[in-house]
Design an enzyme around this catalytic site. Structure first.
Site, mmCIF file in Angstrom:
data_model
loop_
_atom_site.group_PDB
_atom_site.id
_atom_site.type_symbol
_atom_site.label_atom_id
_atom_site.label_comp_id
_atom_site.label_asym_id
_atom_site.label_seq_id
_atom_site.Cartn_x
_atom_site.Cartn_y
_atom_site.Cartn_z
ATOM 1 N N ASN A 108 66.366 -34.571 11.727
ATOM 2 C CA ASN A 108 67.587 -35.129 12.305
ATOM 3 C C ASN A 108 67.535 -35.250 13.825
ATOM 4 O O ASN A 108 68.544 -35.543 14.456
ATOM 5 C CB ASN A 108 68.797 -34.286 11.900
ATOM 6 C CG ASN A 108 68.905 -34.128 10.408
ATOM 7 O OD1 ASN A 108 68.637 -33.055 9.877
ATOM 8 N ND2 ASN A 108 69.251 -35.186 9.713
ATOM 9 N N ILE A 115 70.053 -36.603 18.606
ATOM 10 C CA ILE A 115 70.444 -35.809 17.440
ATOM 11 C C ILE A 115 71.326 -36.632 16.521
ATOM 12 O O ILE A 115 72.290 -37.252 16.970
ATOM 13 C CB ILE A 115 71.216 -34.543 17.889
ATOM 14 C CG1 ILE A 115 70.404 -33.754 18.911
ATOM 15 C CG2 ILE A 115 71.605 -33.684 16.695
ATOM 16 C CD1 ILE A 115 71.212 -32.755 19.708
ATOM 17 N N CYS A 116 70.996 -36.643 15.248
ATOM 18 C CA CYS A 116 71.833 -37.302 14.248
ATOM 19 C C CYS A 116 72.756 -36.235 13.657
ATOM 20 O O CYS A 116 72.316 -35.393 12.872
ATOM 21 C CB CYS A 116 70.963 -37.918 13.157
ATOM 22 S SG CYS A 116 71.938 -38.798 11.922
ATOM 23 N N HIS A 117 74.013 -36.264 14.093
ATOM 24 C CA HIS A 117 74.973 -35.268 13.638
ATOM 25 C C HIS A 117 76.365 -35.898 13.678
ATOM 26 O O HIS A 117 76.742 -36.511 14.678
ATOM 27 C CB HIS A 117 74.916 -34.041 14.549
ATOM 28 C CG HIS A 117 75.596 -32.847 13.991
ATOM 29 N ND1 HIS A 117 76.928 -32.828 13.669
ATOM 30 C CD2 HIS A 117 75.139 -31.621 13.692
ATOM 31 C CE1 HIS A 117 77.253 -31.633 13.202
ATOM 32 N NE2 HIS A 117 76.177 -30.891 13.195
ATOM 33 N N CYS A 167 70.065 -43.114 10.712
ATOM 34 C CA CYS A 167 71.162 -42.558 11.493
ATOM 35 C C CYS A 167 71.125 -43.131 12.900
ATOM 36 O O CYS A 167 70.274 -42.765 13.696
ATOM 37 C CB CYS A 167 71.054 -41.037 11.542
ATOM 38 S SG CYS A 167 72.424 -40.281 12.415
#
Length: 194
Positions: free
Chosen positions: A78, A85-87, A193
């Protein structure tokens, strides 16, 4: 004005009641440019590592989420090679889950949790995600190796903004970018993402 007073409160809270394994501070006198460090969790491939992050606070904070990226290279499905950051907590609705009631401390804690429990179904790095899903032992070995190479040796203490640590971070960033370019040239990863 609201952003400045809220950030002062948040930084005060982070210094008096820090979350375990997380530190955060402002760089010089710029309140919208923060640095943080997250200690890798026990029984994870990141154990023993100290990971530096850059936090850029937008003008419309808290109505927009902070922009956070890793400065320390990390092998994670991620987190991409430039540290993005993929969040969900870092994106506005409808795709994301950011809301003004969240704060930098809660977001850093959720990133620490993401380090311990990657989400392979919403990756930035498809190849690492596949490895995590189908060959976890290889993923764990590579993540430990990256932690030893980048997070243990480069970050022995809290980064205090001195020239030496800044140079180390710039060198790490250049390494990450070079590695990313090499990886993309060899096998372009599908990134869902964004």
């Amino acid at each position: 004005m609201q952003r400045a007073s809220r950030l002062k409160r948040e930084l005060q809270m982070l210094s008096t009641e820090p979350s375990p394994g997380i530190t955060c501070w402002q760089t010089e006198e710029q309140i919208d440019d923060l640095r943080a460090q997250i200690v890798g969790g026990t029984e994870t491939p990141y154990e023993g590592g100290v990971f530096s992050l850059e936090i850029k606070v937008p003008e419309r904070y808290p109505f927009e989420p902070p922009k956070i990226r890793f400065l320390t290279p990390i092998y994670h499905p991620n987190i991409d090679n430039s540290g993005r950051i993929c969040h969900d907590a870092l994106k506005l609705p409808p795709k994301g889950a950011w809301k003004p009631s969240l704060n930098i401390s809660t977001v850093l804690t959720s990133i620490q949790l993401l380090m311990a429990e990657p989400n392979p179904d919403d990756p930035l790095m498809a190849d690492i995600s596949s490895e995590f899903k189908y060959n976890k032992q290889l993923f764990t070995e590579k993540a430990r190796k990256w932690t030893q190479e980048h997070a243990v040796q480069k970050n022995m203490g809290v980064v205090d903004g001195n020239k030496e640590n800044t140079l180390d971070q710039k060198a790490s960033s250049r390494k990450r970018e070079a590695f990313g370019a090499q990886q993309e040239a060899e096998e372009p990863a599908k990134r869902s993402c964004m």
